[in-house]
Design an enzyme around this catalytic site. Structure first.
Site, PDB file in Angstrom:
ATOM      1  N   GLU A  46       0.846  -1.197   0.000  1.00  0.00           N
ATOM      2  CA  GLU A  46       0.000   0.000   0.000  1.00  0.00           C
ATOM      3  C   GLU A  46       0.881   1.246   0.000  1.00  0.00           C
ATOM      4  OE1 GLU A  46      -2.874   2.523   3.006  1.00  0.00           O
ATOM      5  OE2 GLU A  46      -2.678   0.360   3.346  1.00  0.00           O
ATOM      6  N   ARG A  50       0.238  10.358   0.008  1.00  0.00           N
ATOM      7  CA  ARG A  50       0.506  11.437   0.965  1.00  0.00           C
ATOM      8  C   ARG A  50       1.669  12.324   0.519  1.00  0.00           C
ATOM      9  NH1 ARG A  50       0.285   8.066   6.699  1.00  0.00           N
ATOM     10  NH2 ARG A  50      -1.690   6.976   6.278  1.00  0.00           N
ATOM     11  N   THR A  74      -4.676   6.027   1.303  1.00  0.00           N
ATOM     12  CA  THR A  74      -5.127   7.406   1.503  1.00  0.00           C
ATOM     13  C   THR A  74      -5.920   7.899   0.294  1.00  0.00           C
ATOM     14  OG1 THR A  74      -2.999   7.706   2.668  1.00  0.00           O
ATOM     15  CG2 THR A  74      -4.432   9.608   2.537  1.00  0.00           C
ATOM     16  N   LYS A 134     -11.109  -1.741   6.428  1.00  0.00           N
ATOM     17  CA  LYS A 134      -9.956  -1.318   7.214  1.00  0.00           C
ATOM     18  C   LYS A 134     -10.480  -0.662   8.492  1.00  0.00           C
ATOM     19  CE  LYS A 134      -6.416   2.339   6.991  1.00  0.00           C
ATOM     20  NZ  LYS A 134      -5.730   3.285   6.080  1.00  0.00           N
TER      21      LYS A 134
END
Length: 213
Positions: A46, A50, A74, A134
């Site tokens: 992952e 960001r 994200t 998640k």
């Protein structure tokens, strides 16, 4: 599994006891880091959106390390989902959930692990057909106790706790029947990328394999 094989969210979660949460600031680090994870037995990567370099890093891994399965973390908007898919991401992870993000990931053929932190979040995500979620931020939002409480009303939901999860407390999460894997950033210590200490990443990844149920 090759780069063209469609994935489900459950397959992403089942591949390893852990999905590493990766923040990349330099495209030059993307490929060696992905190869280090592969050497340690972790394929699902992952890469969080960001940093300004994140999409280029996803693209580099998808192109140069096809044995890895790179995803985008994200993911917060329709634009994020589309950009991630265009860069070569094969799954998406979001810190929370909205119907717009869920639909955008479906439109882009990206399996999504939506972030949830409450029973209402779970109900919204499952209403839209998402049953692999998640739990974020896991420790701060109730940790193991919360997951045990959810196992009754949400008996058909599987979780990947992320946020405050460490090598020390990961076994407590993985012992739960509704937890398939955990997520965390500790496999990429702060100075590893600057030092190019990819062997350390491989060793840490190998340690995770002992956490398998």
């Amino acid at each position: 599994m090759n780069a063209t094989t469609p994935l489900t969210a459950l397959q992403v979660m089942q591949d390893s006891p852990m999905i590493p949460v990766i923040v990349l600031n330099d495209v030059a680090h993307a490929v060696p880091l992905a190869r280090a994870f592969l050497a340690g037995g972790i394929r699902m990567l992952e890469v969080t959106l960001r940093t300004p370099q994140a999409l280029a890093c996803i693209e580099a891994i998808a192109r140069e390390v096809p044995e890895a399965v790179v995803g985008a973390g994200t993911v917060r908007s329709k634009a994020d989902a589309k950009a991630a898919a265009n860069a070569g991401a094969r799954f998406a992870v979001s810190p929370g959930y909205t119907g717009a993000v869920g639909q955008a990931c479906r439109d882009a053929s990206l399996p999504l692990l939506p972030g949830v932190a409450s029973s209402s979040d779970i109900m919204m995500a499952t209403e839209d057909g998402f049953t692999e979620l998640k739990f974020f931020p896991a420790v701060q939002a109730g940790g193991v106790g919360m997951l045990k409480a959810w196992s009754g009303p949400f008996f058909d939901v599987k979780f990947c706790p992320t946020g405050g999860v460490t090598l020390q407390n990961a076994p407590n999460f993985l012992a739960l029947s509704n937890v398939v894997c955990v997520g965390g950033s500790w496999l990429v210590p702060a100075n590893v990328q600057e030092l190019g200490d990819w062997g350390r990443v491989t060793r840490l990844a190998m340690e995770i394999q002992i956490l398998r149920k």
